[in-house]
Enzyme design. Structure first.
Site, PDB file in Angstrom:
ATOM      1  N   HIS A   1      16.184  51.329  43.049  1.00  0.00           N
ATOM      2  CA  HIS A   1      15.092  51.595  42.565  1.00  0.00           C
ATOM      3  C   HIS A   1      14.016  52.239  43.643  1.00  0.00           C
ATOM      4  O   HIS A   1      14.191  51.886  44.807  1.00  0.00           O
ATOM      5  CB  HIS A   1      14.055  50.693  41.669  1.00  0.00           C
ATOM      6  CG  HIS A   1      13.756  49.509  42.589  1.00  0.00           C
ATOM      7  ND1 HIS A   1      12.566  49.269  43.372  1.00  0.00           N
ATOM      8  CD2 HIS A   1      14.498  48.303  42.844  1.00  0.00           C
ATOM      9  CE1 HIS A   1      12.612  48.334  44.312  1.00  0.00           C
ATOM     10  NE2 HIS A   1      13.780  47.595  43.766  1.00  0.00           N
ATOM     11  N   ASP A   2      13.361  53.416  43.284  1.00  0.00           N
ATOM     12  CA  ASP A   2      12.368  54.378  43.913  1.00  0.00           C
ATOM     13  C   ASP A   2      13.040  54.705  45.392  1.00  0.00           C
ATOM     14  O   ASP A   2      12.665  55.174  46.299  1.00  0.00           O
ATOM     15  CB  ASP A   2      11.359  53.250  44.840  1.00  0.00           C
ATOM     16  CG  ASP A   2      10.561  52.607  43.573  1.00  0.00           C
ATOM     17  OD1 ASP A   2       9.798  53.412  42.944  1.00  0.00           O
ATOM     18  OD2 ASP A   2      10.763  51.367  43.163  1.00  0.00           O
TER      19      ASP A   2
ATOM     20  N   GLY B   1      16.367  48.808  47.238  1.00  0.00           N
ATOM     21  CA  GLY B   1      15.206  49.925  46.832  1.00  0.00           C
ATOM     22  C   GLY B   1      14.444  50.525  47.807  1.00  0.00           C
ATOM     23  O   GLY B   1      14.422  49.950  48.959  1.00  0.00           O
TER      24      GLY B   1
END
Length: 280
Positions: free
Chosen positions: A126-127, A144
């Site tokens: 994520h991100d 992440g």
């Protein structure tokens, strides 16, 4: 579902209402495309691909069986919002690759650039922000919030800890663990990754001259293979190589900083030269 007459969708595929399928796209057997997915023009989903969440795939990208893209972030901080995954054009995403959407606390978007290759079993957390012409070999994984600049190569079974930055044209050896930021053009290796010189092969492939490589080697030695406080060495290299644009990119990366420290040279920082920690 929005599609054009020249798309090809296998009758076993499941395309949700609301999905957008671009001109010339091919959706193979047993693919599943969610309602908030955009598949770009001339993309090809070979078979058994799952696209979910708010996911956009750029034109001419090819996705292989059992890839799962756009699932929610594996983060305890995720609150269920409509975060996104955006994949650029001309990417090759091989079997069993996984990519998650972003979280609400970091812009809400996981981004992948153009002309990237993700080999079997690789993962984008994520991100993450992945640049252009990036390659992740088999089972390379990103935690992440990792930032990867253009032309980076990550070897098989390598792993980047969350919030790590990897500078342009860096090379990460197989089975290397990254807990610190890797400078542009750096070569990292080891279970607990350490710098072991420069990615000279990658620089040559990108067309850098012998003078460019020689100048960067001198700067690397001054940064990592001499004694003294690192901040002072950075300032000295910035002064002494003020007219070298390649070195300037390394200095800018270091000075930009991040959540992780800059990776330092190990026992043999380059071509057998010992780092100061190994000197008597």
């Amino acid at each position: 579902m929005a599609e054009t007459p020249d798309t090809s969708i296998d009758p076993t595929a499941r395309i949700s209402p609301g999905a957008v399928i671009g001109k010339g796209a091919v959706i193979g057997p047993y693919c599943v495309v969610g309602p908030n997915v955009v598949v770009g023009e001339h993309c090809r989903l070979t078979s058994h691909v799952v696209l979910s969440g708010h996911t956009t795939v750029g034109e001419r990208s090819v996705i292989y069986p059992f890839a799962s893209l756009g699932t929610p972030p594996q983060s305890v901080k995720y609150r269920g919002g409509p975060t996104r995954l955006v994949i650029g054009s001309d990417c090759e995403i091989r079997e069993s690759v996984t990519m998650n959407t972003g979280t609400e606390d970091d812009g809400g978007v996981t981004e992948v650039g153009n002309h990237c290759t993700f080999m079997v079993g690789s993962h984008v957390g994520h991100d993450c922000k992945v640049g252009n012409h990036v390659t992740l070999a088999n089972n390379a994984v990103l935690g992440g919030h990792v930032i990867i600049e253009d032309y980076v190569f990550m070897g098989g079974h390598s792993a980047a800890h969350q919030f790590v930055r990897i500078g342009e044209s860096a090379m990460i050896a197989g089975v290397t663990g990254l807990g610190a930021d890797v400078i542009p053009f750096g070569f990292a290796i080891g279970q607990r990754g350490e710098l072991d010189g420069l990615n000279v092969v990658g620089m040559r492939r990108r067309g850098y001259s012998r003078a460019d490589i020689h100048g960067l080697r001198q700067a690397y030695r001054a940064l990592f293979l001499v004694r003294g406080h690192f901040k002072e060495r950075v300032e000295a290299v910035e002064r002494n190589f003020a007219d070298d644009p390649v070195v300037a990119r390394v200095i800018a990366f270091i000075k930009a900083g991040g959540s992780r420290p800059i990776m330092k040279a190990g026992k043999t920082g380059q071509a057998g030269e010992r780092s100061p920690a190994e000197e008597s």
